[in-house]
Design an enzyme around this catalytic site. Structure first.
Site: not given
Ligand SMILES: *[C@@H]1O[C@H](CO)[C@@H](O)[C@H](O)[C@H]1NC(C)=O
Ligand SMILES: *[C@@H]1O[C@H](CO)[C@@H](O)[C@H](O)[C@H]1NC(C)=O
Length: 516
Positions: A109, A154, A200, A340, A342, A415
């Site tokens: 990616r 991005h 995002e 994404n 985390y 991600e």
């Protein structure tokens, strides 16, 4: 450094071995594959972005973008650094493809730098050298058996568009994004089968127009330290234009390209798991609101054709309205959701209860206070990264949440990864033996597997990241790589996590076949 020589010798040896295995052993060594929850078509990869990786910031006709300008202004980046060189992937992609082949990923990616393709947006010509660069990258990836998974933007936008009309604050930007997307589909879409419009956008508008921490550094005084802006209005205007820009790009793809090119298109959201801090009805509702004001803010319009009800009720006329024409274009406006993920936070209600002022507590954020602490204990192990708490269950919970809310539309984990504070340029044994990262990734992949076993349609996982790289306002102080990067020499050295990920992929896939 002896250690790094040893790693490189091993790397070279392993690489020869992998190639021989692939050439001489077409019969797959399946092992425990039958019990693996990951389907054979599952994409395993690493993720990156142009500004954080490429460098070459004025090479071959690239125009300036918003991050070039922002990082060059003193005080914006903690270590005073910028992405002018970054990890120089623009020039070193062949070396990085060797690292990817060693790990055994079947996908990569990355994002295209908009200003490299269109230095002046639609107000100038197409930069042929930029097209050539991405053609070379895409062709080489495919030769190496690695599928390109491509993000159109991005966080970056040609500065020209910021100067001309205020970028995302103006409806004009939809024309520019559509024009840019069309060029990318036309030049690369015969080979790229996975397209992401935005990375995002929730983070981009919150940091760009509410806190002012990212370009274009706009906010009101109660939310940050900016020279102008309106934190209670502009994030919603920018988001609205992004949502309609996404819809315009998807429309072009579906009407002009998708039938022949047979790819898919989606959007990537930053997705935090919000855990109610108590079992009370109010805190549960607040956690739901927190999702609405963060992730569903974009996904609801794109998939369901309207903003979340909680947002409409609380924000009233601050929230822009979609016309009938917009709504028709919006519905089912993606083929997959990029996630994404985390970290996780607790949420406390601030609408029906009195609560302290803090992140998320304002009306414009949905009266949902975010905190990592409950009764003095963190939700998960804290890390060197101030927003990153290790809570592996969050992966299963967020994937299951998205699956339910959006009727199990295909998902990719675009991600997930672990950052560490490390300022040393030469790799230390401690920095290479990154067992904290291994523990993090292993835990999150376990709970992802659990979500898959319960039926979530997740089709890929991209680890952030192959290499240490430019971590936005943290500059080079935080390292997220499977490989250590020495920023003086740009030498890459594999960490223990690179070897671990290689083994994990080998355990869950058949040996890869190179396609010519
Ligand atoms: C706000 O920004 C100005 C200009 O960049 C700077 O001089 C000032 O110290 C900042 N104030 C705070 C509280 O950070
Ligand atoms: C891969 O499988 C082997 C054999 O079952 C196991 O010992 C090893 O821990 C696994 N490694 C990873 C990273 O999954």
């Amino acid at each position: 450094m002896e250690l790094s020589h040893l790693y490189h010798a091993l790397l070279a040896l392993e690489m020869c071995f992998s190639v021989i295995m692939v050439l001489c052993n077409p019969v797959s060594l399946k092992g425990n594959l039958d019990s693996s929850p990951f389907p054979s078509s599952f994409l395993f990869g690493t993720a990156s972005s142009s500004y954080q990786f490429e460098g070459a910031y004025l090479s071959d006709g690239k125009g300036l973008n918003n991050w070039d300008l922002f990082t060059h202004k003193p005080g914006n980046i903690v270590d005073g650094s910028n992405g002018d060189v970054a990890v120089d992937q623009y020039h070193r992609y062949l070396e990085d493809l060797n690292l990817m082949n060693y790990i055994g990923v079947n996908s990569y990616r990355f994002s295209i730098s908009w200003a490299r393709i269109l230095p002046q947006g639609r107000f100038g010509s197409v930069n042929k050298a930029g097209i050539n660069h991405y053609n070379k990258l895409i062709n080489t990836l495919l030769l190496r058996g690695i599928k390109p998974f491509v993000t159109l933007t991005h966080y970056d936008i040609p500065q020209e568009l910021e100067n001309r009309y205020g970028a995302w604050l103006s409806p004009e930007v939809r024309e520019d994004f559509k024009y840019y997307a069309d060029i990318c589909f036309k030049h690369f879409g015969d080979r790229v089968k996975y397209w992401v419009t935005f990375n995002e956008p929730n983070v981009a508008v919150i940091r760009g127009y509410r806190s002012g921490l990212y370009p274009p550094s706009r906010c009101s005084s109660s939310f940050g330290n900016c020279s102008s802006g309106d934190s209670e209005n502009e994030p919603f205007v920018a988001a609205h234009n992004i949502i309609l820009s996404h819809a315009a790009a998807v429309d072009i793809y579906r009407t002009k390209y998708q039938k022949q090119q047979r790819g898919s298109i989606g959007i990537v959201m930053n997705a935090i798991w919000y855990e109610p801090i108590s079992n009370s009805y109010e805190d549960k509702q607040a956690a739901e609101r927190a999702q609405s004001f963060y992730m569903n803010w974009f996904l609801d319009p794109i998939i369901l054709g309207k903003y979340p009800l909680e947002m409409q009720e609380i924000l009233g006329s601050d929230l822009p309205v979609f016309s009938n024409h917009d709504q028709k274009k919006l519905k089912s406006g993606l083929d997959f959701i990029g996630v994404n993920h985390y970290t996780s936070f607790y949420i406390r209600d601030c609408m029906f209860s009195v609560c302290e002022h803090g992140p998320g507590s304002s009306k414009t954020e949905g009266f949902a206070l975010r905190t990592a602490l409950k009764d003095g204990i963190f939700i998960g192990k804290s890390t060197a990264v101030d927003w990153l708490y290790v809570y592996p269950q969050g992966m299963d919970k967020i994937v299951t949440y998205i699956k339910k809310r959006y009727n199990n539309i295909p998902m990719f984990i675009t991600e997930n990864g672990f950052g560490e504070n490390d300022k040393s340029d030469s790799p230390t044994e401690e920095s290479l033996n990154d067992l904290n990262r291994v523990e993090y990734i292993s835990g999150y992949l376990d709970t992802l597997a659990a979500a898959l076993r319960k039926g979530a349609d997740v089709r890929g996982y991209f680890l952030w990241s192959l290499l240490d790289n430019f971590e936005w306002t943290s500059g080079y102080t935080i390292r997220f790589g499977l490989h250590h990067v020495d920023y003086a020499t740009l030498e890459r050295t594999p960490r223990a996590s690179a070897i671990w990920y290689k083994q994990f992929i080998a355990n869950h896939t058949s040996p890869q076949e190179f396609s010519a």
